[in-house]
Structure formats: structure tokens, C-alpha cells
Design a protein around this motif. Structure first.
Motif, PDB file in Angstrom:
ATOM      1  N   THR A 176       0.833  -1.203   0.000  1.00  0.00           N
ATOM      2  CA  THR A 176       0.000   0.000   0.000  1.00  0.00           C
ATOM      3  C   THR A 176       0.863   1.246   0.000  1.00  0.00           C
ATOM      4  N   PRO A 209      -1.146  -3.202  -5.267  1.00  0.00           N
ATOM      5  CA  PRO A 209      -2.387  -3.903  -5.634  1.00  0.00           C
ATOM      6  C   PRO A 209      -3.438  -3.018  -6.303  1.00  0.00           C
ATOM      7  N   ALA A 210      -3.475  -1.732  -5.960  1.00  0.00           N
ATOM      8  CA  ALA A 210      -4.465  -0.851  -6.587  1.00  0.00           C
ATOM      9  C   ALA A 210      -3.877   0.542  -6.730  1.00  0.00           C
ATOM     10  N   VAL A 211      -4.026   1.098  -7.908  1.00  0.00           N
ATOM     11  CA  VAL A 211      -3.544   2.456  -8.136  1.00  0.00           C
ATOM     12  C   VAL A 211      -4.761   3.384  -8.180  1.00  0.00           C
ATOM     13  N   ASP A 212      -4.982   4.099  -7.086  1.00  0.00           N
ATOM     14  CA  ASP A 212      -6.098   5.045  -7.080  1.00  0.00           C
ATOM     15  C   ASP A 212      -5.551   6.451  -7.347  1.00  0.00           C
ATOM     16  N   THR A 213      -6.399   7.457  -7.274  1.00  0.00           N
ATOM     17  CA  THR A 213      -5.930   8.797  -7.653  1.00  0.00           C
ATOM     18  C   THR A 213      -4.884   9.328  -6.678  1.00  0.00           C
ATOM     19  N   GLN A 214      -4.950   8.869  -5.411  1.00  0.00           N
ATOM     20  CA  GLN A 214      -3.951   9.347  -4.455  1.00  0.00           C
ATOM     21  C   GLN A 214      -2.556   8.792  -4.796  1.00  0.00           C
ATOM     22  N   GLN A 217      -1.324  10.487  -7.872  1.00  0.00           N
ATOM     23  CA  GLN A 217      -0.864  11.853  -7.611  1.00  0.00           C
ATOM     24  C   GLN A 217       0.531  11.856  -6.975  1.00  0.00           C
ATOM     25  N   LEU A 220       2.952  11.112  -9.749  1.00  0.00           N
ATOM     26  CA  LEU A 220       3.091  12.276 -10.639  1.00  0.00           C
ATOM     27  C   LEU A 220       3.970  13.352  -9.997  1.00  0.00           C
ATOM     28  N   GLN A 241      -4.870  -5.170 -15.576  1.00  0.00           N
ATOM     29  CA  GLN A 241      -6.028  -4.717 -14.781  1.00  0.00           C
ATOM     30  C   GLN A 241      -5.810  -3.318 -14.219  1.00  0.00           C
ATOM     31  N   ILE A 242      -4.547  -3.000 -13.920  1.00  0.00           N
ATOM     32  CA  ILE A 242      -4.231  -1.664 -13.415  1.00  0.00           C
ATOM     33  C   ILE A 242      -4.366  -0.649 -14.548  1.00  0.00           C
ATOM     34  N   GLN A 244      -6.296  -0.790 -17.180  1.00  0.00           N
ATOM     35  CA  GLN A 244      -7.718  -0.545 -17.480  1.00  0.00           C
ATOM     36  C   GLN A 244      -8.352   0.345 -16.420  1.00  0.00           C
ATOM     37  N   THR A 245      -7.974   0.120 -15.171  1.00  0.00           N
ATOM     38  CA  THR A 245      -8.542   0.914 -14.073  1.00  0.00           C
ATOM     39  C   THR A 245      -8.089   2.367 -14.164  1.00  0.00           C
ATOM     40  N   ALA A 248     -10.063   4.077 -16.889  1.00  0.00           N
ATOM     41  CA  ALA A 248     -11.446   4.355 -16.490  1.00  0.00           C
ATOM     42  C   ALA A 248     -11.511   5.496 -15.472  1.00  0.00           C
ATOM     43  N   LEU A 249     -10.540   5.543 -14.601  1.00  0.00           N
ATOM     44  CA  LEU A 249     -10.507   6.638 -13.617  1.00  0.00           C
ATOM     45  C   LEU A 249     -10.294   7.982 -14.304  1.00  0.00           C
TER      46      LEU A 249
END
Ligand SMILES: Nc1ncnc2c1ncn2[C@@H]1O[C@H](COP(=O)(O)OP(=O)(O)O)[C@@H](O)[C@H]1O
Ligand SMILES: [Mg+2]
Lengths: 286, 139
Positions: A176, A209-214, A217, A220, A241-242, A244-245, A248-249
């Protein structure tokens, strides 16, 4: 529940007049609990120190553990729990070291048949309860500190920045990427860029495991900071899968180079440096 | 995979810290695997949950998340409800605009989460808190 001044005085008397009996029974009970995990000498030293600090506090007129006169007693209790927490004793074992004093008091009071005894015992026991709870709190506090230290060590461990090639550093991110870790990663990466004078950095996110906007950012920002220092970043390890996510985000990595694997990213960098040295060469030739 | 999560009942998780957002992600991942979402759909719904849980924490001042395994008779899925009693959202259309943020984020959490799931319902009003329900169906 505080002791009355009389009770406090009587407790001090009891503890001093029956000192041998108290210490003997106290060490006996604790010794049974810990079953040899503490040497007899060390156990005796601790019990004697607690006994002395308690008598001292009562002698000065302390009527409960929070009293000004009990400062030294609290310090002794805290030190004891700290030591036990560090040595891996359980919270119960640590508190038992104090609660055993109740047994010792009871045995010291057994000969005394006056009606006052029961009431005194209840009052004394309440004081011991305070001491036990205080021990418990100090213990938990120490353990929390130890856990926080370990978490910090883990934080450092889990963000290694490695020199992959001449002029290329890489940071494999695993797990994480919260703000605290992202900060550490960014600082480490920038420092390594300075130390090695590398013009390229690869940020590998295979283990995220998951790349969210945080997370995006944070990445970046790191890339922008690296650029300001004259280094180029490549993001690698973007699994299908990352990818595609992220699409979509609506996250855009702009002109930042992205590669499926760390090997691809390294190949990409080597090609770039190859082209550059090639260019430099041809310039020299011209 | 043994999940240790009782799928016959909604699973609740309070959201009061960053660690709780991680817990929400793990809970959602567990249920998404159990209802047999594909790897891509698991990742999408986990990411959407991460966005909305963080909004609950940051903008809603904390709240609760409830994760339920559902079945519409044709296919299984996962429904997640995010609820807070924070300030609510005055201009929902604006908040759902790509890039709009009042907190220095990327402004893609709400709009992006909506694109990542099959059903997206939001109930909010100034002073009334925010309640978002999302569902992802297995295909
Ligand atoms: N639960 C919430 N309560 C109040 N306001 C919210 C909530 N969720 C989102 N918002 C508002 O919507 C905006 C857009 O949210 P989002 O798309 O997630 O972008 P970001 O989190 O990057 O700001 C936020 O900046 C905030 O003003
Ligand atoms: Mg957001």
C-alpha cells in the motif's frame, strides 16, 4: 478511591513492620506466575524497589497514586513495566507483579484480628489496583512505541532505491502506497538521484495492488520533482487490470514513459542512452 | 480462498483513518473474490471503493462503509454503501466533473468511481451528509 490519611499511615506501618513477610509472600506469588523467566535475584530486587518506593510515598503522605508524593513510585512502576514490555513479558504477567502485593498484604494482616482489618484491606487493595492499572497503561504505552518503531523500520525496508545500471536507479513499490510511504519513497528517490548523479529513475509498481488517484498523484509529483532535478522517470510494472482501471478513472500520465515490466523499462532507458551516446559520437565525428 | 468473512451478511467498517481506508480495500477485495468477479473487475471495484472511502474520510469527516454480497437472480455482485454525516455536496454536477477538487486532489475520485462500477447512486445535500451506493456485477 483515595486512602484516608490514617489508612495511608497504617499501610506504611504494616509494610515496614512486616517487611520480611510481605517481601517473601510477594516474591513467592510473582515467582510462581513467571516460573523462572526472571532470576530470583532480579525478582527480589524489583519487589524490594517497589516496596521501598511505596513505603516512601506513603511516608510522605501520599493518599493515592496520582498524588504529588507518589511521583517516585510512579516512575519506578513505569520503569518496571517498560523493562518487562521490552523483554517480552505479557501485560498480565507485568500487572501480576503488582497485584501480587494484595496476597502479600493479606498474609501480613492475617494475625491481626481486629474488625478494622477488613476495611483496611479493602482500602489498601484499592491502592494496589491503582498501581496495577498504572503498570498496565505504561506497559501498553511501551508496546505501542515498539510497534510504531517497527512500522517505521518496515517503512524504510519496504522502499529500497537500487542502482540498476550506470545512470539508472529503480524503486520497486510493494504494498500500500499511503501518504507516509509515498513521502519516504519520493525523498529517497530524489536523494539517490543526487548521490548517484543518475539521469534516469524507474518507478516499478508491479507490487502495488491498486492504483487510485492518491497513489497516482504521489507518483506524478515524484516525477515532476525528479524532472526539476534533471532526471527522467519511467513507470513500469503496469499490469493489464491496473492499466484498465487507470484509464477508467481518467488518470493521465501525460508524456511520462510507461512500460509493462521493469525489464522493458530498463531496455527503454538503455536504448535512450545508447542513442544519446551515439549522437554525441556522431557529433564528435562531424 | 478462505476469507473469514461471512458473506450472508453485510460487513461494516468504520472509516476514521488512513488505515481504515486500507481495511475497506481489503474487505472489498475479499468479497469481490468471493462473488467471483474477474481480476479486472476486482481491481476496478477495489479502486472505486478506495476513492469513495477516502472522500468519506477527508470530506465527510469520517463515516461508515458497508459491503454486501448480492445476487439479482441472474448474476452475483457486490454492493458497497459509503455514508457520512459531513457537510454534503451542494453542487453535485460540479463535484462529478473530471478534475474538480476542493482539496488539492486530482478531482477524479467521484467521476472515476462512477465509471468503474455498474450502478452508482448518490444522495447528498448541504448539511445532510453524503450516501453513495455502488454495485459491480460479475459477468
Ligand atoms: N463525502 C463527501 N462529502 C463532501 N464533499 C465531498 C464528498 N466527496 C466528494 N466531495 C467533494 O467533491 C469533490 C470531488 O471529489 P473527488 O472527485 O473525489 O476529487 P478529490 O478527492 O481529488 O478532491 C471534492 O473535492 C469535494 O469537494
Ligand atoms: Mg477523492
Amino acid at each position: 478511591m483515595a486512602l484516608s490519611t490514617d489508612e495511608s499511615g497504617r499501610l506504611a506501618d504494616l509494610l515496614t513492620s512486616r517487611v520480611d513477610r510481605v517481601i517473601q509472600r510477594w516474591t513467592e506469588v510473582v515467582g510462581e506466575q513467571l516460573r523462572g523467566r526472571l532470576s530470583q535475584a532480579e525478582l527480589l530486587r524489583q519487589v524490594q524497589e517497589l516496596h521501598r518506593a511505596l513505603v516512601d510515598a506513603l511516608g510522605k503522605g501520599a493518599v493515592d497514586l496520582a498524588a504529588e508524593e507518589a511521583t517516585e513510585l510512579r516512575a519506578v512502576l513505569a520503569e518496571l513495566s517498560r523493562g518487562q514490555a521490552r523483554q517480552g513479558f505479557s501485560a498480565t504477567e507485568t500487572a501480576t507483579g503488582v497485584f501480587a502485593l494484595k496476597d502479600a498484604l493479606l498474609s501480613a494482616m492475617e494475625d491481626d484480628q481486629s474488625t478494622r482489618t477488613l476495611r483496611d484491606y479493602v482500602a489498601f487493595a484499592a491502592m494496589v489496583d491503582q498501581m496495577g492499572l498504572f503498570t498496565f497503561e505504561s506497559y501498553v504505552h511501551t508496546r505501542e512505541g515498539l510497534i510504531a518503531d517497527q512500522a517505521e523500520q518496515l517503512l524504510e525496508l519496504s522502499t529500497p532505491v537500487v542502482k540498476l545500471w550506470e545512470g539508472v536507479v529503480a524503486v520497486p513499490l510493494v504494498g500500500t502506497l499511503d501518504s507516509a510511504r509515498a513521502q519516504v519513497v519520493m525523498e529517497r528517490l530524489l536523494q539517490t538521484l543526487v548521490d548517484t548523479g543518475s539521469p534516469y529513475a524507474i518507478i516499478d509498481i508491479t507490487g502495488v495492488p491498486a492504483v487510485d488517484t492518491q497513489v497516482a498523484q504521489h507518483i506524478l509529483k515524484t516525477v515532476v520533482a525528479a524532472r526539476l532535478m534533471g532526471a527522467d522517470c519511467i513507470i513500469s510494472g503496469i499490469r493489464p487490470q491496473i492499466a484498465q482501471t487507470i484509464v477508467a478513472l481518467g488518470i493521465e500520465f501525460g508524456d511520462i514513459a510507461t512500460k509493462a515490466s521493469l525489464a522493458d523499462a530498463l531496455r527503454h532507458v538503455l536504448r535512450l542512452t545508447g542513442v544519446e551516446s551515439g549522437r554525441r559520437q556522431s557529433r564528435r565525428e562531424a | 480462498m478462505t476469507s473469514g468473512v461471512d458473506l450472508s451478511r453485510p460487513q461494516a467498517q468504520t472509516v476514521g483513518s488512513d488505515e481504515d481506508v486500507v481495511r475497506v480495500r481489503q474487505l472489498v477485495r475479499t468479497v469481490a473474490v468471493a462473488v467471483k468477479l474477474s481480476l479486472v473487475d476486482q481491481t476496478k471495484v477495489v479502486t472505486a471503493a478506495s476513492e469513495l472511502a477516502r472522500n468519506t474520510l477527508v470530506y465527510g469527516g469520517g463515516g461508515t462503509v458497508e459491503v454486501t454480497a448480492v445476487d439479482n437472480g441472474r448474476r452475483p455482485g457486490i454492493t458497497i454503501v459509503f455514508a457520512d454525516s459531513g457537510p454534503g455536496i451542494a453542487d453535485l454536477e460540479l463535484a462529478l466533473t473530471d478534475g474538480y477538487t476542493t482539496g488539492g486532489g486530482l478531482g477524479l475520485g467521484l467521476s472515476g468511481a462512477r465509471r468503474l462500477v455498474d450502478d452508482f447512486d448518490i444522495q447528498t445535500a448541504p448539511g445532510q451528509g453524503t450516501r453513495i451506493t455502488i454495485t459491480k456485477w460479475s459477468r
